[in-house]
Design an enzyme around this catalytic site. Structure first.
Site, PDB file in Angstrom:
ATOM      1  CG  ASP A 106      -1.967   1.075   1.231  1.00 17.01           C
ATOM      2  OD1 ASP A 106      -2.530   1.362  -0.020  1.00 17.01           O
ATOM      3  OD2 ASP A 106      -2.344   1.614   2.289  1.00 17.01           O
ATOM      4  CG  ASP A 144      -1.862   7.548   0.825  1.00 19.36           C
ATOM      5  OD1 ASP A 144      -0.856   8.468   0.713  1.00 19.36           O
ATOM      6  OD2 ASP A 144      -2.800   7.539   0.128  1.00 19.36           O
ATOM      7  CE  LYS A 154      -5.734  -0.890  -1.115  1.00 17.49           C
ATOM      8  NZ  LYS A 154      -4.511  -0.270  -0.262  1.00 17.49           N
ATOM      9  CG  ASP A 167      -2.144   1.824   6.262  1.00 17.09           C
ATOM     10  OD1 ASP A 167      -2.346   1.590   5.327  1.00 17.09           O
ATOM     11  OD2 ASP A 167      -2.758   2.990   6.840  1.00 17.09           O
TER      12      ASP A 167
END
Length: 260
Positions: A14, A16, A185, A210
């Site tokens: 990922d 961010d 996602k 995250d």
């Protein structure tokens, strides 16, 4: 084979909360990407953001100190365009979104039109037009298939949360009674298209994320080894609340550099 015995040859990560935060590289992120490139590991940076093209995102990452080629960035807009191409090659779409989405659809061979499109495709934009949403409602009612790049209901801004794709999709669903298909996602479809993009296999690929509710669950459903890092949306104390677990929890992507 147990998870500890799996040999990782390819990586998905990922963006961010894993590599960058508010335009700044997270410590260890430049080194992680550099290690992937130096060791020629197949990898893709994934983002649900459909606003920007890979070229835009490459420039933003480079400003933060992370250097990646355009072809190593996979957005929900690209995954959506690939999905539509696989479903109806050379089809047509009415798109609500920005350059990231419209460019992806165009490059996939799609015609953008307001006249009897095969699909209504909803992505992110900084300013949703009520006129465009009204057009989408009427086209969906007339039979256009309803697709969304991602289900995120809000997006960040300097002033606070902004309504995002999922929130606007709910308006269109309320007006039409038609639910969309979300490509990004946590749909593992996005991960499978990413694996195909780099010719990787799920058994030998790891996902670094995250968020438990998008990155980790989609990684699990796609059959990947999952690393949760704690530099973004999820605290360690929150992991136990979910009915599924990541393969490994790390403080940050800096802890993965030696594993590449």
């Amino acid at each position: 084979m147990s998870e500890s015995e799996r040999v990782i040859e390819s990586w998905l990560t990922d963006m961010d909360g894993v590599l960058v935060h508010e335009g700044h590289a997270i410590p260890g992120a430049p080194e992680f990407i550099r290690a992937l490139r130096d060791k020629q590991r197949p990898f893709l940076i994934l983002t649900n953001n459909s606003i920007f093209t890979p070229r835009d995102l490459r420039a933003r990452l480079r400003t933060s100190g992370i250097d990646v080629p355009e072809e190593s960035i996979w957005t929900s807009a690209l995954a959506t365009a690939q999905f539509l191409h696989d479903q109806i090659p050379g089809g047509s779409a009415y798109a609500i979104g920005e350059a990231g989405l419209t460019t992806a659809l165009y490059e996939a061979g799609y015609t953008l039109t307001e006249s009897s499109p095969d699909y209504v495709v909803l992505g992110e934009t900084r300013t949703y037009s009520f006129e465009a949403i009204t057009k989408a409602v009427r086209l969906v009612k007339d039979g256009a298939r309803f697709i969304c790049t991602n289900p995120d209901t809000t997006g960040p801004s300097q002033e606070g949360p902004l309504p995002a794709t999922g929130a606007v999709a709910a308006m269109i669903t309320a007006a039409t009674g038609r639910k969309p298909y979300f490509v990004g996602k946590p749909n593992p479809m996005m991960f499978r298209s990413a694996l195909n993009r780099i010719d990787a296999h799920s058994e030998s690929t790891a996902m670094v994320g995250d968020r438990m509710d998008t990155d980790v669950v989609a990684g699990i459903e796609a059959g990947l080894l999952t690393y949760l890092v704690l530099t973004g949306s999820t605290r360690l104390s929150e992991v136990e609340k979910y009915p599924f677990r990541p393969s490994v929890v790390k403080d940050s992507v800096a802890d993965l550099v030696d594993l590449v």
